[in-house]
Design a protein around this motif. Sequence first.
Motif, PDB file in Angstrom:
ATOM      1  N   ALA A 212       0.591  -1.679  -0.037  1.00 36.75           N
ATOM      2  CA  ALA A 212       0.035  -0.088  -0.201  1.00 36.75           C
ATOM      3  C   ALA A 212       1.213   1.263  -0.057  1.00 36.75           C
ATOM      4  N   ILE A 213       2.059   1.491   0.436  1.00 38.90           N
ATOM      5  CA  ILE A 213       3.099   2.372   0.310  1.00 38.90           C
ATOM      6  C   ILE A 213       2.932   2.601  -0.474  1.00 38.90           C
ATOM      7  N   SER A 214       3.724   1.399  -0.990  1.00 37.96           N
ATOM      8  CA  SER A 214       4.061   1.313  -2.549  1.00 37.96           C
ATOM      9  C   SER A 214       3.575   2.202  -3.632  1.00 37.96           C
ATOM     10  N   ARG A 215       2.214   2.051  -3.411  1.00 35.10           N
ATOM     11  CA  ARG A 215       0.960   2.276  -4.380  1.00 35.10           C
ATOM     12  C   ARG A 215       1.211   3.445  -4.228  1.00 35.10           C
ATOM     13  N   ALA A 216       0.490   3.813  -2.876  1.00 39.57           N
ATOM     14  CA  ALA A 216       0.315   5.523  -2.714  1.00 39.57           C
ATOM     15  C   ALA A 216       1.955   6.588  -3.173  1.00 39.57           C
ATOM     16  N   TYR A 217       3.021   5.767  -3.192  1.00 37.99           N
ATOM     17  CA  TYR A 217       4.336   6.149  -3.487  1.00 37.99           C
ATOM     18  C   TYR A 217       3.225   6.560  -5.149  1.00 37.99           C
TER      19      TYR A 217
ATOM     20  N   ALA B 167       1.699  11.710   0.123  1.00 36.28           N
ATOM     21  CA  ALA B 167       1.159  10.374  -0.106  1.00 36.28           C
ATOM     22  C   ALA B 167       1.467   8.511   0.301  1.00 36.28           C
ATOM     23  N   ALA B 168       2.752   8.609   0.262  1.00 36.35           N
ATOM     24  CA  ALA B 168       3.472   7.372   1.047  1.00 36.35           C
ATOM     25  C   ALA B 168       3.723   7.636   2.525  1.00 36.35           C
ATOM     26  N   ARG B 169       3.809   8.778   2.748  1.00 35.42           N
ATOM     27  CA  ARG B 169       4.070   9.147   4.184  1.00 35.42           C
ATOM     28  C   ARG B 169       2.498   8.859   4.909  1.00 35.42           C
ATOM     29  N   LYS B 170       1.580   9.554   4.461  1.00 36.65           N
ATOM     30  CA  LYS B 170       0.211   9.410   4.870  1.00 36.65           C
ATOM     31  C   LYS B 170       0.044   7.540   4.977  1.00 36.65           C
ATOM     32  N   VAL B 171      -0.157   7.197   4.146  1.00 33.73           N
ATOM     33  CA  VAL B 171       0.171   5.894   4.459  1.00 33.73           C
ATOM     34  C   VAL B 171       0.892   4.964   5.511  1.00 33.73           C
ATOM     35  N   ALA B 172       1.562   5.308   5.598  1.00 34.71           N
ATOM     36  CA  ALA B 172       2.825   5.056   6.259  1.00 34.71           C
ATOM     37  C   ALA B 172       2.454   5.096   7.438  1.00 34.71           C
ATOM     38  N   SER B 173       2.442   6.251   7.906  1.00 34.77           N
ATOM     39  CA  SER B 173       2.199   7.265   8.967  1.00 34.77           C
ATOM     40  C   SER B 173       0.888   5.407   9.589  1.00 34.77           C
ATOM     41  N   ALA B 174       0.130   6.169   8.546  1.00 35.47           N
ATOM     42  CA  ALA B 174      -1.253   5.680   9.723  1.00 35.47           C
ATOM     43  C   ALA B 174      -1.163   3.696   9.600  1.00 35.47           C
ATOM     44  N   ASN B 175      -0.280   3.068   8.562  1.00 34.08           N
ATOM     45  CA  ASN B 175       0.376   1.240   8.890  1.00 34.08           C
ATOM     46  C   ASN B 175       0.644   1.479  10.411  1.00 34.08           C
ATOM     47  N   ILE B 176       1.804   2.577  10.286  1.00 32.08           N
ATOM     48  CA  ILE B 176       2.574   2.274  12.302  1.00 32.08           C
ATOM     49  C   ILE B 176       1.757   2.039  12.919  1.00 32.08           C
ATOM     50  N   ASP B 177       0.353   3.683  12.914  1.00 31.33           N
ATOM     51  CA  ASP B 177      -0.170   3.551  14.019  1.00 31.33           C
ATOM     52  C   ASP B 177      -0.829   2.511  14.120  1.00 31.33           C
ATOM     53  N   ALA B 178      -1.673   1.390  13.032  1.00 28.01           N
ATOM     54  CA  ALA B 178      -2.265   0.455  12.833  1.00 28.01           C
ATOM     55  C   ALA B 178      -1.720  -0.696  13.907  1.00 28.01           C
ATOM     56  N   TYR B 179      -0.815  -1.093  13.197  1.00 22.42           N
ATOM     57  CA  TYR B 179       0.100  -1.967  13.828  1.00 22.42           C
ATOM     58  C   TYR B 179       1.288  -2.391  14.085  1.00 22.42           C
ATOM     59  N   TYR B 180       2.143  -0.944  14.332  1.00 23.41           N
ATOM     60  CA  TYR B 180       3.229  -1.335  15.416  1.00 23.41           C
ATOM     61  C   TYR B 180       2.938  -0.644  16.845  1.00 23.41           C
ATOM     62  N   GLY B 181       3.689  -0.934  18.378  1.00 16.50           N
ATOM     63  CA  GLY B 181       3.167  -1.136  19.058  1.00 16.50           C
ATOM     64  C   GLY B 181       4.028   0.794  20.240  1.00 16.50           C
ATOM     65  N   TYR B 182       3.965   1.601  19.718  1.00 15.42           N
ATOM     66  CA  TYR B 182       5.227   2.521  19.615  1.00 15.42           C
ATOM     67  C   TYR B 182       4.255   3.161  20.304  1.00 15.42           C
ATOM     68  N   ASP B 183       2.765   3.694  20.502  1.00 13.21           N
ATOM     69  CA  ASP B 183       2.171   3.547  21.904  1.00 13.21           C
ATOM     70  C   ASP B 183       2.231   2.852  22.684  1.00 13.21           C
ATOM     71  N   LEU B 184       3.024   1.411  23.336  1.00 16.64           N
ATOM     72  CA  LEU B 184       3.094   1.320  24.370  1.00 16.64           C
ATOM     73  C   LEU B 184       4.845   1.684  24.768  1.00 16.64           C
ATOM     74  N   GLY B 185       5.272   1.846  23.928  1.00 16.70           N
ATOM     75  CA  GLY B 185       7.006   2.098  24.067  1.00 16.70           C
ATOM     76  C   GLY B 185       7.484   1.402  23.316  1.00 16.70           C
ATOM     77  N   PRO B 186       9.083   1.759  23.056  1.00 18.45           N
ATOM     78  CA  PRO B 186       9.909   1.755  22.235  1.00 18.45           C
ATOM     79  C   PRO B 186       9.787   0.419  21.694  1.00 18.45           C
ATOM     80  N   VAL B 187       9.821   0.576  20.422  1.00 17.68           N
ATOM     81  CA  VAL B 187       9.791  -0.889  19.368  1.00 17.68           C
ATOM     82  C   VAL B 187      11.351  -1.092  18.974  1.00 17.68           C
ATOM     83  N   LEU B 188      11.545  -2.266  19.525  1.00 17.39           N
ATOM     84  CA  LEU B 188      12.805  -3.120  18.887  1.00 17.39           C
ATOM     85  C   LEU B 188      12.912  -3.367  17.404  1.00 17.39           C
ATOM     86  N   PHE B 189      13.532  -1.892  16.918  1.00 12.58           N
ATOM     87  CA  PHE B 189      13.435  -1.690  15.834  1.00 12.58           C
ATOM     88  C   PHE B 189      14.546  -2.185  14.638  1.00 12.58           C
TER      89      PHE B 189
END
Length: 157
Positions: free
Chosen positions: A21-26, A33-55
């Motif tokens: 989806a990010i590639s398509r948006a870009y 457009a890519a940043r908007k989709v990527a930001s929504a993706n990160i919010d949807a399934y990464y745990g940055y709201d739980l603390g640091p993500v070990l990425f």
Amino acid sequence: MTITQDDIRKALKTWGDGKVAISRAYAEGGIEAARKVASANIDAYYGYDLGPVLFKPTMAGGDQTFRPTKAGALAYFCGHSQEYPNDNGFAIMGWVSTESITSASFIQGDVAMWMGWIKLTNKDGSVTTVDKSFGYRRDHMGALRIVLHHSSLPYQP
């Protein structure tokens, strides 16, 4: 709520579909457009709201090898960042499909880990295979969140 193998399978598909989806948006709307989709993706399934993500992204090094913040993940996925000038935008490389191949997984209650390969195919049909490890944890609403994401290129003797 216990994590299941099916939860992991769905999470891997969600992660892969997000990169497509990010590639398509870009391709269709450029970097914003890519940043908007990527930001929504990160919010949807990464745990940055739980603390640091070990990425640890595949192609990151030096002082910016690890990305414990959302801003670091967004820069890695989309590039075009003054704070992360070496990032080329992994998720804007024209991906059209992904496939996950499980080596092993571990589940203990609301924490799970997965390790295997992710094959990403770009618009030209070229396939890139990366070694991946994901750690998952359920958040307070029961959603599965990535709290560990390690990626590297396969060893070439």
